[in-house]
Write a protein that holds these residues in place. Structure first.
Motif, PDB file in Angstrom:
ATOM      1  N   MET A 131      30.510  50.770 110.590  1.00  0.00           N
ATOM      2  CA  MET A 131      29.536  49.675 110.624  1.00  0.00           C
ATOM      3  C   MET A 131      28.123  50.243 110.541  1.00  0.00           C
ATOM      4  O   MET A 131      27.842  51.307 111.094  1.00  0.00           O
ATOM      5  CB  MET A 131      29.701  48.849 111.909  1.00  0.00           C
ATOM      6  N   THR A 132      27.253  49.520 109.856  1.00  0.00           N
ATOM      7  CA  THR A 132      25.860  49.926 109.749  1.00  0.00           C
ATOM      8  C   THR A 132      25.219  50.022 111.132  1.00  0.00           C
ATOM      9  O   THR A 132      25.465  49.198 112.001  1.00  0.00           O
ATOM     10  CB  THR A 132      25.076  48.907 108.902  1.00  0.00           C
ATOM     11  N   ALA A 133      24.400  51.047 111.351  1.00  0.00           N
ATOM     12  CA  ALA A 133      23.734  51.233 112.638  1.00  0.00           C
ATOM     13  C   ALA A 133      22.864  50.022 112.973  1.00  0.00           C
ATOM     14  O   ALA A 133      22.380  49.314 112.082  1.00  0.00           O
ATOM     15  CB  ALA A 133      22.885  52.493 112.605  1.00  0.00           C
ATOM     16  N   ASP A 134      22.674  49.793 114.256  1.00  0.00           N
ATOM     17  CA  ASP A 134      21.900  48.644 114.711  1.00  0.00           C
ATOM     18  C   ASP A 134      20.407  48.939 114.584  1.00  0.00           C
ATOM     19  O   ASP A 134      19.832  49.683 115.386  1.00  0.00           O
ATOM     20  CB  ASP A 134      22.260  48.332 116.166  1.00  0.00           C
ATOM     21  N   ALA A 135      19.780  48.363 113.572  1.00  0.00           N
ATOM     22  CA  ALA A 135      18.356  48.599 113.333  1.00  0.00           C
ATOM     23  C   ALA A 135      17.499  47.971 114.423  1.00  0.00           C
ATOM     24  O   ALA A 135      16.411  48.485 114.727  1.00  0.00           O
ATOM     25  CB  ALA A 135      17.960  48.046 111.968  1.00  0.00           C
ATOM     26  N   LEU A 136      17.954  46.874 115.023  1.00  0.00           N
ATOM     27  CA  LEU A 136      17.183  46.267 116.098  1.00  0.00           C
ATOM     28  C   LEU A 136      17.111  47.203 117.297  1.00  0.00           C
ATOM     29  O   LEU A 136      16.050  47.369 117.906  1.00  0.00           O
ATOM     30  CB  LEU A 136      17.787  44.917 116.496  1.00  0.00           C
ATOM     31  N   ALA A 137      18.227  47.820 117.642  1.00  0.00           N
ATOM     32  CA  ALA A 137      18.218  48.779 118.742  1.00  0.00           C
ATOM     33  C   ALA A 137      17.275  49.934 118.438  1.00  0.00           C
ATOM     34  O   ALA A 137      16.548  50.420 119.327  1.00  0.00           O
ATOM     35  CB  ALA A 137      19.635  49.294 118.997  1.00  0.00           C
ATOM     36  N   ALA A 138      17.261  50.365 117.172  1.00  0.00           N
ATOM     37  CA  ALA A 138      16.347  51.438 116.776  1.00  0.00           C
ATOM     38  C   ALA A 138      14.897  50.992 116.936  1.00  0.00           C
ATOM     39  O   ALA A 138      14.046  51.756 117.423  1.00  0.00           O
ATOM     40  CB  ALA A 138      16.620  51.848 115.332  1.00  0.00           C
ATOM     41  N   TRP A 139      14.597  49.738 116.542  1.00  0.00           N
ATOM     42  CA  TRP A 139      13.237  49.231 116.673  1.00  0.00           C
ATOM     43  C   TRP A 139      12.814  49.162 118.135  1.00  0.00           C
ATOM     44  O   TRP A 139      11.681  49.533 118.485  1.00  0.00           O
ATOM     45  CB  TRP A 139      13.092  47.860 116.029  1.00  0.00           C
ATOM     46  N   VAL A 140      13.687  48.705 119.010  1.00  0.00           N
ATOM     47  CA  VAL A 140      13.342  48.602 120.431  1.00  0.00           C
ATOM     48  C   VAL A 140      12.969  49.974 120.986  1.00  0.00           C
ATOM     49  O   VAL A 140      12.012  50.113 121.765  1.00  0.00           O
ATOM     50  CB  VAL A 140      14.500  47.971 121.220  1.00  0.00           C
ATOM     51  N   GLN A 141      13.694  51.008 120.581  1.00  0.00           N
ATOM     52  CA  GLN A 141      13.368  52.354 121.027  1.00  0.00           C
ATOM     53  C   GLN A 141      12.045  52.831 120.437  1.00  0.00           C
ATOM     54  O   GLN A 141      11.204  53.402 121.140  1.00  0.00           O
ATOM     55  CB  GLN A 141      14.491  53.317 120.652  1.00  0.00           C
ATOM     56  N   VAL A 142      11.873  52.626 119.133  1.00  0.00           N
ATOM     57  CA  VAL A 142      10.622  53.019 118.481  1.00  0.00           C
ATOM     58  C   VAL A 142       9.444  52.304 119.118  1.00  0.00           C
ATOM     59  O   VAL A 142       8.396  52.909 119.409  1.00  0.00           O
ATOM     60  CB  VAL A 142      10.696  52.704 116.973  1.00  0.00           C
ATOM     61  N   ARG A 143       9.592  51.026 119.344  1.00  0.00           N
ATOM     62  CA  ARG A 143       8.528  50.193 119.907  1.00  0.00           C
ATOM     63  C   ARG A 143       8.045  50.737 121.250  1.00  0.00           C
ATOM     64  O   ARG A 143       6.854  50.721 121.550  1.00  0.00           O
ATOM     65  CB  ARG A 143       9.066  48.772 120.072  1.00  0.00           C
ATOM     66  N   SER A 144       8.986  51.210 122.069  1.00  0.00           N
ATOM     67  CA  SER A 144       8.638  51.700 123.401  1.00  0.00           C
ATOM     68  C   SER A 144       7.964  53.068 123.372  1.00  0.00           C
ATOM     69  O   SER A 144       7.304  53.459 124.340  1.00  0.00           O
ATOM     70  CB  SER A 144       9.894  51.761 124.279  1.00  0.00           C
ATOM     71  N   ARG A 145       8.121  53.798 122.275  1.00  0.00           N
ATOM     72  CA  ARG A 145       7.556  55.145 122.185  1.00  0.00           C
ATOM     73  C   ARG A 145       6.154  55.178 121.594  1.00  0.00           C
ATOM     74  O   ARG A 145       5.435  56.152 121.761  1.00  0.00           O
ATOM     75  CB  ARG A 145       8.461  56.053 121.342  1.00  0.00           C
ATOM     76  N   ILE A 146       5.776  54.126 120.900  1.00  0.00           N
ATOM     77  CA  ILE A 146       4.473  54.110 120.222  1.00  0.00           C
ATOM     78  C   ILE A 146       3.355  53.853 121.223  1.00  0.00           C
ATOM     79  O   ILE A 146       3.471  52.995 122.097  1.00  0.00           O
ATOM     80  CB  ILE A 146       4.453  53.032 119.128  1.00  0.00           C
ATOM     81  N   ASP A 147       2.271  54.608 121.087  1.00  0.00           N
ATOM     82  CA  ASP A 147       1.072  54.342 121.875  1.00  0.00           C
ATOM     83  C   ASP A 147       0.258  53.288 121.125  1.00  0.00           C
ATOM     84  O   ASP A 147      -0.532  53.598 120.234  1.00  0.00           O
ATOM     85  CB  ASP A 147       0.253  55.622 122.057  1.00  0.00           C
ATOM     86  N   TRP A 148       0.464  52.046 121.495  1.00  0.00           N
ATOM     87  CA  TRP A 148      -0.178  50.942 120.780  1.00  0.00           C
ATOM     88  C   TRP A 148      -1.671  50.856 121.059  1.00  0.00           C
ATOM     89  O   TRP A 148      -2.386  50.093 120.392  1.00  0.00           O
ATOM     90  CB  TRP A 148       0.496  49.622 121.143  1.00  0.00           C
ATOM     91  N   THR A 149      -2.145  51.618 122.042  1.00  0.00           N
ATOM     92  CA  THR A 149      -3.574  51.557 122.363  1.00  0.00           C
ATOM     93  C   THR A 149      -4.401  52.495 121.496  1.00  0.00           C
ATOM     94  O   THR A 149      -5.631  52.468 121.559  1.00  0.00           O
ATOM     95  CB  THR A 149      -3.820  51.916 123.840  1.00  0.00           C
ATOM     96  N   SER A 150      -3.756  53.349 120.692  1.00  0.00           N
ATOM     97  CA  SER A 150      -4.499  54.280 119.854  1.00  0.00           C
ATOM     98  C   SER A 150      -4.432  53.839 118.399  1.00  0.00           C
ATOM     99  O   SER A 150      -3.540  53.098 117.996  1.00  0.00           O
ATOM    100  CB  SER A 150      -3.921  55.693 119.980  1.00  0.00           C
ATOM    101  N   GLY A 151      -5.378  54.324 117.607  1.00  0.00           N
ATOM    102  CA  GLY A 151      -5.350  54.075 116.171  1.00  0.00           C
ATOM    103  C   GLY A 151      -5.921  52.745 115.732  1.00  0.00           C
ATOM    104  O   GLY A 151      -5.959  52.436 114.556  1.00  0.00           O
ATOM    105  N   ALA A 152      -6.362  51.929 116.680  1.00  0.00           N
ATOM    106  CA  ALA A 152      -6.983  50.648 116.327  1.00  0.00           C
ATOM    107  C   ALA A 152      -8.224  50.478 117.185  1.00  0.00           C
ATOM    108  O   ALA A 152      -8.132  50.342 118.399  1.00  0.00           O
ATOM    109  CB  ALA A 152      -6.005  49.488 116.552  1.00  0.00           C
ATOM    110  N   GLY A 153      -9.385  50.517 116.569  1.00  0.00           N
ATOM    111  CA  GLY A 153     -10.634  50.499 117.309  1.00  0.00           C
ATOM    112  C   GLY A 153     -11.058  49.105 117.732  1.00  0.00           C
ATOM    113  O   GLY A 153     -10.307  48.131 117.655  1.00  0.00           O
TER     114      GLY A 153
END
Length: 210
Positions: A1-23
């Motif tokens: 079965m194809t890997a769960d892309a939503l689960a991958a997104w949830v992990q990626v989402r939690s690792r990103i520093d959303w406070t950087s890169g946008a002034g």
């Protein structure tokens, strides 16, 4: 079965520093042209006139909702999606969803809708820069894939809504319309930076024309 892309997104989402890169976002200013209206008129990259008219109706409703300061919820998205699809009822998907020709699968668990609602609430978090919140909301809709159809169009409306709540409208939407992948952390961060650049560029064009 194809890997769960939503689960991958949830992990990626939690690792990103959303406070950087946008002034810091410049003070709100009316754009010279309304990029969202143009995008809708073109039917969201489609020559289907009816599709474009439905998108315009959904955009108008979303802006009315922004004036009323309605929080971004799954229920609110469902109201817009009824207009996007021209149907009287829209429900959260009842099974796994697929996109990109079946290459991405978005799994469904008993907690998927609850988790989606939590993510949508974070779009109002003042600790995160506006551009990042808007980009993250776009990706949340794209990868939670809440409804059976029309999620790409809805993702753009969600991004625009987060900006609209802060009095920001884009004069360009085309640069946002590119393929995104759930496991691409760099791409997600780049989208936040792109939204910031689009806002800053719009502000510069609008103020220089006065």
């Amino acid at each position: 079965m194809t890997a769960d892309a939503l689960a991958a997104w949830v992990q990626v989402r939690s690792r990103i520093d959303w406070t950087s890169g946008a002034g810091q976002i410049p003070a709100p200013v009316e754009p010279i042209v309304d990029g969202l209206t143009i995008w809708c008129t073109e039917g969201g990259r489609s020559s289907d006139l009816a599709r474009g008219q439905r998108l315009l109706a959904a955009l108008a409703q979303s802006r009315t909702d922004a004036r009323r300061r309605r929080p971004l919820t799954c229920g609110l998205l469902a109201e817009w999606q009824q207009l996007v699809l021209g149907t009287t009822e829209v429900q959260f998907r009842q099974g796994d969803a697929f996109a990109k020709g079946g290459r991405e699968r978005y799994g469904l668990t008993p907690h998927t809708q609850r988790d989606f609602e939590h993510c949508l609430r974070e779009s109002a978090d003042p600790r995160v820069p506006l551009a990042s919140r808007a980009a993250r909301a776009y990706l949340d809709v794209a990868f939670f894939h809440p409804f059976p159809d029309g999620n790409a169009r809805l993702a753009t409306l969600a991004l625009a809504y987060v900006l609209e709540l802060e009095g920001v409208r884009l004069d360009q939407v085309g640069p946002l319309q590119t393929t995104r992948y759930a496991d691409d952390a760099a791409g997600a961060a780049d989208l936040a930076a792109l939204v910031f650049v689009l806002i800053r560029s719009m502000h510069q064009r609008a103020t220089s024309s006065r």
